[in-house]
Design an enzyme around this catalytic site. Structure first.
Site, PDB file in Angstrom:
ATOM      1  N   ARG A1092     114.164 -36.183 -19.617  1.00 31.28           N
ATOM      2  CA  ARG A1092     115.246 -36.182 -18.620  1.00 31.28           C
ATOM      3  C   ARG A1092     114.697 -36.353 -17.201  1.00 31.28           C
ATOM      4  O   ARG A1092     113.547 -36.726 -17.025  1.00 31.28           O
ATOM      5  CB  ARG A1092     116.030 -34.880 -18.757  1.00 31.28           C
ATOM      6  CG  ARG A1092     116.618 -34.744 -20.158  1.00 31.28           C
ATOM      7  CD  ARG A1092     117.506 -33.550 -20.233  1.00 31.28           C
ATOM      8  NE  ARG A1092     118.161 -33.440 -21.522  1.00 31.28           N
ATOM      9  CZ  ARG A1092     119.018 -32.474 -21.805  1.00 31.28           C
ATOM     10  NH1 ARG A1092     119.319 -31.562 -20.908  1.00 31.28           N
ATOM     11  NH2 ARG A1092     119.587 -32.405 -22.995  1.00 31.28           N
ATOM     12  N   LYS A1162     115.745 -31.943 -26.313  1.00 32.31           N
ATOM     13  CA  LYS A1162     115.567 -32.386 -24.923  1.00 32.31           C
ATOM     14  C   LYS A1162     114.115 -32.194 -24.475  1.00 32.31           C
ATOM     15  O   LYS A1162     113.393 -31.363 -25.027  1.00 32.31           O
ATOM     16  CB  LYS A1162     116.509 -31.623 -24.012  1.00 32.31           C
ATOM     17  CG  LYS A1162     116.367 -30.120 -24.037  1.00 32.31           C
ATOM     18  CD  LYS A1162     117.496 -29.493 -23.231  1.00 32.31           C
ATOM     19  CE  LYS A1162     117.604 -28.001 -23.502  1.00 32.31           C
ATOM     20  NZ  LYS A1162     118.802 -27.419 -22.915  1.00 32.31           N
ATOM     21  N   LYS A1164     111.745 -31.941 -20.804  1.00 32.76           N
ATOM     22  CA  LYS A1164     111.863 -31.845 -19.344  1.00 32.76           C
ATOM     23  C   LYS A1164     110.483 -31.800 -18.681  1.00 32.76           C
ATOM     24  O   LYS A1164     109.596 -31.120 -19.171  1.00 32.76           O
ATOM     25  CB  LYS A1164     112.628 -30.569 -18.967  1.00 32.76           C
ATOM     26  CG  LYS A1164     114.040 -30.527 -19.520  1.00 32.76           C
ATOM     27  CD  LYS A1164     114.703 -29.188 -19.200  1.00 32.76           C
ATOM     28  CE  LYS A1164     116.142 -29.183 -19.662  1.00 32.76           C
ATOM     29  NZ  LYS A1164     116.790 -27.881 -19.412  1.00 32.76           N
ATOM     30  N   CYS A1383     124.001 -20.952 -12.819  1.00 35.88           N
ATOM     31  CA  CYS A1383     124.380 -22.206 -13.475  1.00 35.88           C
ATOM     32  C   CYS A1383     125.888 -22.409 -13.323  1.00 35.88           C
ATOM     33  O   CYS A1383     126.585 -21.542 -12.810  1.00 35.88           O
ATOM     34  CB  CYS A1383     124.013 -22.160 -14.953  1.00 35.88           C
ATOM     35  SG  CYS A1383     125.127 -21.109 -15.898  1.00 35.88           S
ATOM     36  N   CYS A1428     125.237 -18.328 -20.320  1.00 38.94           N
ATOM     37  CA  CYS A1428     124.842 -18.216 -21.733  1.00 38.94           C
ATOM     38  C   CYS A1428     123.326 -18.294 -21.799  1.00 38.94           C
ATOM     39  O   CYS A1428     122.674 -18.614 -20.807  1.00 38.94           O
ATOM     40  CB  CYS A1428     125.500 -19.338 -22.549  1.00 38.94           C
ATOM     41  SG  CYS A1428     124.588 -20.896 -22.507  1.00 38.94           S
TER      42      CYS A1428
HETATM   43  S1  SF4 Z   1     126.687 -21.505 -19.484  1.00 42.45           S
HETATM   44 FE1  SF4 Z   1     124.804 -21.924 -20.533  1.00 42.45          FE
HETATM   45  S2  SF4 Z   1     124.804 -24.103 -21.008  1.00 42.45           S
HETATM   46 FE2  SF4 Z   1     126.436 -23.707 -19.563  1.00 42.45          FE
HETATM   47  S3  SF4 Z   1     125.548 -24.187 -17.598  1.00 42.45           S
HETATM   48 FE3  SF4 Z   1     125.247 -22.015 -17.917  1.00 42.45          FE
HETATM   49  S4  SF4 Z   1     123.287 -21.774 -18.941  1.00 42.45           S
HETATM   50 FE4  SF4 Z   1     123.859 -23.924 -19.032  1.00 42.45          FE
END
Ligand code: SF4
Length: 1528
Positions: A1092, A1162, A1164, A1383, A1428
């Site tokens: 990626r 994946k 990286k 995230c 997650c």
């Molecule tokens: S919830 Fe999980 S998969 Fe979704 S962006 Fe956050 S870490 Fe990544």
């Protein structure tokens, strides 16, 4: 309220609230705003909070419903629904709501509603609020002391129930509060007085009627009432009725009896009553009921009341009749009068039962000795010559044999204990004088200063729209009815009305016109020093009506006038605001929508004036159904569009910010009335913006609040008047457009809308769909033999669904007629008719059913009717025994399955097999338990030993999909062309990842759409490939355009230094891909099982060195790109491009590096430049550490391999890992070395188990040395020994830096990488403005921030000005916030278990006070959050991390290394905010006290023994602070 029976009550509002609570099914609580309580509502909520039961509720222990309504939101409208459905309703309010509700009062008078009215203003109440509505047909009762408030409140309810008519109980709260506290009511007394038989009679017979605008013909009739009146059993007129009176027994002649509320329309209504034969309730009946209630009350409490009450000597000659706040003060003063005083020996009369007015009772109450009566009416603003009470008394007394000679009316002002004697003296002197003066004003006119009763409040969030007005129009914006404005002494209540505002706007317009005239005169007067001002003014005048030109000319005019400085110039400058053409606005609320004809909306439209209205609707979408049908607002938008001459827009700032801007701008430009409707769901002051956002999204998505703009001027330009800016519209709007043929026009222009616009929504449809699906299945099964088997599943991650489907296939192979469907799709009423039924359910949240099983579960769990005696069943439950680590939470393990098993058995169903328990922790996961359960099921169904079962096809894996895809083509093209759905196929969803896009759905609206029978709101996330995160300013603008035009108006700067777009719908996917490629970027291999985006530290301090390293990142990225031409073919060719290759064509691609199956997972790569580890080199499959040679240039890289973040909760076979050192490679070889590492992984990575397929596991399985030697074999070269290096942090350095070439770089703080505009912070616009002038470049940081790079000194001032204008230079945040990262998670990420990007900022705010207290505000603590365990924000390397476990619950990790060198470890599992704060706050305090010089938080938690250090991934699960227990 039994437990409070010994408590004391100290205010009349509390006493009243308690009675209302006990005696009602529904209480409409009128409040200043939903966020602030009234004097009643705090008590009501307290009772409801502790679940006190209502005494009148039909079901045992039921709590009355409390409907909070804003005082200016037509509160009585809420009464109709419940009272007509047979629920007893009371209202607690101040008197300010009475007059505006007069229309409702007439309609409600013949229903047993009770209004408890605290007279306002407090301290000097105005009784005209009562006298003005005295003829509305209601019964009026008055209380004056605290004890009376309690007793009369009870009387009011009893009277309403008995008479079937509305009762208004009014009191002056301030004077009643002066009484000493009283005992709370005795529930036994309340029960006795209320008469529950009458209550039940009313509750069992709902009242017909639907209109609220006209009399519905209902009258209260005797036949409805339980207590028959003496002598009237057959409806014959009564002749004489025996009644009790204070003065003993007396006779009430039928002559004096008037029909209650004769002046109300009830007499008219009588003609249409359903039971015309039954006599209507008369005043005489009311009196009878009241006296009977009071007789019982006396019996039970010893306290006595009567219609009129007399206090004072029985031989008094003079008396006062007080209709005001201070009866008790007068009584007391008279009782203590000295014999010489004018009022000694006088009496005081008060009305307890004010309406119906029983003149004869008044005569009975007044001793015969009384000759003169002074009537005191506390009416603040007098509108008639004679007070209403005076007229009442005059009519009564003159018509009776009272012997009273003189009656004098007086207007009563404010009375105090010190002034009362003075007032009485004046009163009586006038009364006994020969020619008493009528209408004497007594008491003080000036009332004490007090807080306004119900001030108008502007919810904080509402300011969002006014901020936009200011942002758009700046000082040109003029809001006529702003609550903050100083309105020259006009009260807020008035100034906030549309009429006032409209008037103010017109005045403003006139004032400007006048000013233009003044300018004209001045320009021709010649009284300036020079001719310059004249010329400037002439130019201005020519453009005075053009917003832009007037604005431009204004600057020049003002400066020339300033220079001129003559008297004339100074005079004009006094009104210099008029040199600009103002944008005139009127801001209103949805309260204006109830009565459009009368509200200012109509006036504005009808006037045709060029003024703008902004109307904010705050009804939350989720509460729209709770509002009763009568409360349905009229659609202001439709009303205005029908009017024809107005600009209309419907907007929602939390859905589309740019659309709001556009609408306001167009409204301003439109030459005529404009109405901008703005949605802002409002629950209360403390509601989080996230809830408001979610509510808005649902409302817009479903079409409850469509976004559109209607511009009648467009027609003249040949454009459609109507533009739809959201997807769905509601029925009424569709009808309007249909009628107007506008829809056809628009659909022709935007064919994509066709499908959705013609859809209708509704749960009935959904029910029909369920039935249809089931019937179709049954038909299909008709022809089959064998026993039926219905299999229902509830699944949240797909496991239960695939288990159910596989079970169905296996059952069918055994000759059973199997049906498989989600529980939510199953018609529950069919359950008793099933023969064999099996349930497969997984476990969600805290032992809850997954979403698609919830409705089924709710339908059966509390059923009292299900008989499943002929049903055989079994349940297979899937769960995780380690999911909830605390012992007390073990009950949640497989709870839904266990509950279902128990409930079905309770209904008499027979078990085919005991409940199966699948546990993720078993050696084969849930399969272990499943494999035990399934044979038992076949056994019970008699199909265990079926011969010749066909082989089951193996499940399709990602590897199969890749192989079958013909180098990533699959059926993507066909999927894109399929307009029947917004989705693409499951296999294509895997393949599009390789093209840089994921299909997602908006989880904020997922449930609501499901409930509406719609497919999820599918859209796509697109990720760009941007090696090293470097973007030119031009590219920035292009990306900004894509997000606005094709995405959701925001961009995400990711943790891997690239742009990500969200919310791109399928039809816009290809245009977006093409636009990205036009910007000389690509998306290929941005996701998927390939290498990626290659990251590179942005390094602002050493530009030349950065260039060298950055060039390597590009080279590696290019070298490892897949070769398939599918990307170009699918996305970049036009629809009619002949060269297009179609999947399955003879032309075959070739992937020299990857082969047809690409990589197992994946891959990286990142490059860090010491001492900055901002890219987290340890977290990637390959981490390159740039090594500087002695010449100061890049010499090469230390290569780490096998870092990776992804893991699965509670699966100890998965773990995050840090990269291991393979050795040093020279710059020229680095791309080849990377390739070889990748190829070894391609060939040795685990392709069977995706959870074990990352390079980290390959290396751990092979060992580092074996792996290294394999790479060297592939490469034909050896790694050199690693070179020394040193990292000191992994965070960004904010602010300005100058590099060695003299160029400047600024690192902006972009919280969690989200680029968006909000009313508070126009960051996106600001960055776009900067991009327009920036000659350098942007660099996206690995921590999701942004560098404005390569700015030459001479360009600095311009950039700095823009940064300051848009607040982009603000880096004054806590160290914790600056070092944080989250995230995306909700609402777009399909894997998210909890919020992340939208929640981390909130959590940090809650921790910041603890940082301040402990002197840690400036300290950098690396804190990360993900939704997650996939770990996109690299949480496992943070000093403190939170990883989503379930919605609102997180696993907490501690002990990560400050510069990203050490993994952290689980500290607590599944904790919620409260626990997080309870842990973090004391821990921060300890850290502040115990840390050593320079010691970082992560290191300290290890030294302090709070957590053990994780040395590498394989001991990540060892020695965690909170061992998970295996015990059940
Ligand atoms: S919830 Fe999980 S998969 Fe979704 S962006 Fe956050 S870490 Fe990544």
């Amino acid at each position: 309220m039994a437990e409070e029976s010994n408590s004391r009550v100290s205010t009349p509002e509390e006493a009243v609230a308690r009675i209302a609570y006990l005696a009602s099914d529904v209480i409409v609580s009128v409040q200043p705003s939903l966020a602030s309580d009234s004097e009643f509502s705090g008590h009501l909520k307290r009772f409801a909070g502790r679940k006190d039961a209502s005494l009148v509720a039909k079901s045992h222990n039921a709590v009355p419903e409390i409907l909070s309504v804003r005082h200016n939101n037509d509160p009585l409208l809420s009464v109709f629904g419940p009272i007509r459905s047979g629920r007893l309703v009371s209202v607690t309010t101040t008197s300010s709501t009475l007059l505006p509700s007069i229309a409702h009062l007439y309609t409600l008078a013949n229903l047993p509603v009770v209004l408890h009215v605290a007279l306002s203003p407090r301290n000097s109440p105005d009784y005209s609020a009562i006298t003005s509505i005295r003829n509305s047909g209601w019964t009026f009762l008055q209380s004056q002391s605290l004890q009376e408030a309690q007793d009369i409140a009870l009387t009011a309810h009893a009277l309403a129930i008995r008479s079937g008519k509305g009762v208004i109980h009014f009191f002056d709260p301030a004077s009643a509060s002066r009484s000493a506290p009283i005992a709370s009511e005795d529930p036994a007394v309340v029960r006795e007085i209320l008469n529950l038989d009458s209550v039940r009679r009313f509750q069992s017979a709902p009242v017909s009627g639907s209109t609220i605008y006209a009399d519905d013909g209902r009258v209260a009739v005797v036949a409805d009432q339980p207590e028959r009146l003496t002598g009237r059993a057959n409806g014959a007129p009564s002749t004489e009725v025996e009644v009790a009176s204070l003065n003993g027994t007396s006779h009430l002649s039928s002559k004096s009896s008037q029909i209650s509320g004769t002046s109300s329309p009830s007499s008219v209504s009588a003609a249409t009553t359903i039971e015309p034969a039954a006599p209507v309730i008369t005043s005489e009946d009311i009196y009878k009921y009241a006296t009977s209630v009071w007789a019982t009350l006396k019996e039970l409490t010893g306290r006595q009341y009567s219609a009129f009450e007399w206090s004072g000597s029985a031989k008094a000659e003079n008396a006062i009749f007080v209709f005001g706040a201070d009866g008790a003060l007068f009584t007391e003063a008279i009782a203590t009068a000295q014999s010489g005083e004018a009022f000694a020996g006088a009496g005081v009369i008060t009305a307890r039962l004010y309406r119906p007015w029983l003149g004869a009772k008044l005569i009975d109450a007044i001793p015969k000795s009384v000759k003169k009566v002074a009537v005191l009416e506390q009416v603040l603003r007098k509108t008639t010559k004679w007070g209403p009470l005076l007229i009442d008394v005059l009519t009564s007394v003159k018509s009776g044999p009272g012997g009273i000679e003189t009656i004098v009316g007086n207007q009563l002002g404010y009375v105090t204990r010190t002034s009362v004697r003075q007032i009485l003296k004046a009163l009586f002197e006038n009364l006994v004088s020969e020619k008493p003066v009528q209408n004497l004003e007594v008491g003080e006119r000036e009332q004490p200063q007090q807080a306004p009763e119900y001030g108008l409040e502007k919810p904080k969030l509402e300011t969002a729209y006014t901020k936009i007005l200011n942002q758009l129009f700046g000082s040109r914006a003029y809001v006529a009815n702003s609550l903050d404005a100083d309105n020259a002494g006009v009260s807020n209540t008035i100034s906030a009305t549309p009429e006032y505002g409209f008037g103010a706007l017109l005045a403003r317009k006139e004032r400007r016109q006048k000013f233009v005239g003044e300018v004209k005169e001045a320009a021709s007067s010649g009284r300036f020093l020079t001719d310059t001002p004249k010329r400037a003014l002439a130019k201005w005048m020519a453009n005075a009506d053009d917003v832009k030109k007037a604005e431009e000319a204004a600057g020049n005019v003002v400066s020339t006038l300033n220079i001129d400085n003559t008297r004339l110039s100074r005079g004009l400058l006094e009104n210099k605001q008029f040199f600009r053409k103002q944008s005139l606005w009127l801001v209103g609320s949805d309260a204006w929508a109830y009565d459009l004809g009368n509200s200012g909306v109509h006036h504005v439209l009808a006037s045709g004036e060029n003024v703008n209205m902004l109307i904010i609707d705050s009804t939350p979408y989720s509460e729209r159904a709770a509002a009763d049908a009568n409360r349905r607002k009229k659609d202001i938008g439709l009303y205005a569009m029908n009017f024809g001459n107005a600009y209309v827009a419907s907007t929602a700032v939390y859905s589309s910010y740019t659309q709001v801007l556009q609408a306001m701008d167009e409204a301003d430009k439109f030459n005529g009335p404009s109405i901008v409707l703005a949605y802002l769901p409002y629950f209360g002051e403390h509601e989080s913006p996230l809830t408001v956002l979610q509510e808005t999204k649902q409302a817009v998505d479903i079409g409850y609040w469509p976004l559109y703009r209607w511009n009648p001027e467009n027609e003249t330009k040949g454009k459609p008047n109507f533009s739809l800016d959201s997807e769905h519209i509601k029925k009424e709007l569709k009808e309007f457009l249909d009628r107007d043929n506008k829809l056809t026009q628009m659909m022709r222009k935007e064919p994509a809308y066709g499908a959705v616009l013609s859809e209708d929504f509704g749960t009935e449809i959904r029910a029909q769909q369920k039935r249809k699906a089931k019937d179709a299945y049954n038909q299909l099964l008709e022809g089959l033999f064998g026993a039926p088997l219905t299999i229902l599943f509830a699944s949240d991650n797909g496991n239960a669904q695939s288990v159910a489907k596989r079970l169905g296939t296996r059952g069918r192979a055994r000759g059973l007629k199997t049906t498989v469907m989600a529980m939510e799709d199953y018609p529950v009423e069919d359950l008793p008719t099933e023969e064999n039924i099996v349930f497969v359910t997984s476990t969600a949240g805290q032992g809850e059913f997954p979403q698609n099983g919830l409705s089924f579960w709710h339908a059966i769990k509390d059923s009292t009717e299900l008989d499943l005696a002929s049903v055989n069943f079994s349940v297979m439950a899937l769960g995780d025994s380690h999911y909830w680590p605390r012992k007390e939470d073990k009950i949640y393990y497989n709870k839904p399955g266990k509950d279902l098993d128990r409930v079905l058995s309770n209904f008499g169903a027979k078990r085919l097999a005991d409940v199966g328990l699948g546990d993720d922790q078993d050696p084969d996961g849930y399969q272990t338990g499943y494999n035990e359960w399934e044979p038992k099921l076949w056994e019970a169904l008699g199909v265990a030993n079926v011969e010749g079962l066909p082989d089951e096809p193996p499940p399709i894996t990602n590897e199969d999909i890749k192989i079958a895809s013909n180098y990533l083509r699959g059926t993507i093209v066909e999927g894109l062309n399929d307009t029947s759905t917004l989705a693409i196929s499951a296999a294509d969803q895997q393949l599009t990842k390789f093209h840089g896009t994921y299909m997602q759905d908006d989880r904020d609206i997922r449930d609501e759409r499901k409930a509406q029978g719609l497919e999820p709101a599918y859209s796509f996330m697109i990720r760009c490939r941007l090696p090293g995160g470097v973007s030119t300013p031009k590219q920035w603008i292009q990306m900004d355009d894509i997000s606005n035009e094709l995405g959701n108006e925001t961009m995400k700067l990711t943790t891997r230094q690239t742009f990500q777009f969200h919310g791109v719908v399928k039809s816009k996917l290809k245009p977006a891909m093409q636009a990205i490629n036009r910007a000389l970027m690509t998306t290929i291999a941005a996701c998927g099982d390939v290498n990626r985006n290659v990251m590179c530290s942005p390094l602002p301090s050493q530009s030349k060195y950065h260039r060298e390293v950055y060039a390597c990142s590009q080279k590696i990225s290019d070298h490892l790109l897949p070769s398939t031409t599918a990307y170009h073919e699918i996305w970049l060719t036009d629809d009619n491009d002949k060269k297009t290759l179609i999947a399955g064509d003879a032309v075959q691609d070739f992937e020299p590096l990857y082969g047809p199956t690409y990589l197992p997972r994946k891959f990286k790569i990142s490059i860090g430049i010491p001492p900055h580890n901002d890219v987290d080199v340890y977290a990637h499959d390959i981490g390159l550490i740039a090594i500087k040679g002695e010449d100061g240039r890049l010499a090469g890289f230390n290569l780490l391999a096998g870092g990776g973040m992804g893991a699965t909760h509670n699966n100890k076979k998965t773990y995050p890992q840090v990269g291991r050192m393979l050795g040093f490679v020279k710059t020229a070889d680095v791309h080849i070395a990377c390739e070889k590492v990748m190829l070894v992984q391609r060939d040795f990575g685990d392709r069977k188990n995706r959870k074990h397929a990352r390079l980290k596991y390959t290396i751990d399985d092979l060992g580092v040395d074996v792996f290294r030697s394999k790479v060297e074999d592939y490469w034909g070269q050896k790694f050199e020994a690693p070179k020394p290096f040193h990292f000191d942090s992994n965070i960004d350095l904010f602010g300005w830096t100058k590099d060695e070439t003299g160029l400047n770089h600024f690192t902006c703080f972009i919280e969690n990488g989200r680029i968006e505009d909000t009313p508070e912070f126009q960051m996106k616009t600001g960055l776009r403005e900067i991009a327009k002038v920036l000659k350098g470049e942007f660099r996206l940081s690995p921590n999701q921030h942004l560098l404005i790079s390569n700015v030459a000194d001479e360009d600095l001032p311009a950039i700095k000005t823009l940064m300051a204008k848009y607040k982009l230079d603000n880096i004054q945040f806590s160290g914790l916030r600056l070092s944080s990262s989250a995230c995306v998670a909700f609402p777009t990420c399909g894997l998210a278990m909890a919020e992340s990007e939208r929640y981390l900022p909130v959590l940090i705010t809650k921790l910041e006070s603890a940082l301040e207290e402990n002197g840690l505000r400036q300290d950098s603590i690396v804190m990360r959050m993900t939704g997650c365990p996939n770990g996109c924000a690299r949480p496992w390397l943070a000093e403190v991390a939170f990883v989503g476990k379930a919605y609102g619950a997180y696993n907490m990790y501690l002990g990560g290394g400050y510069h990203g060198q050490r993994l952290n470890k689980l500290y607590r599992a599944s904790i919620k905010e409260e626990e997080i704060l309870a842990i973090m706050k004391p821990m921060l305090k300890r850290y502040a006290l115990e840390r050593e010089e320079g010691e970082h938080f992560g290191d300290w938690t290890i030294r302090a023994g709070i957590i053990k250090a994780t040395t590498e991934g394989r001991d990540f699960h060892e020695g965690v602070a909170e061992e998970e227990s295996d015990e059940e």
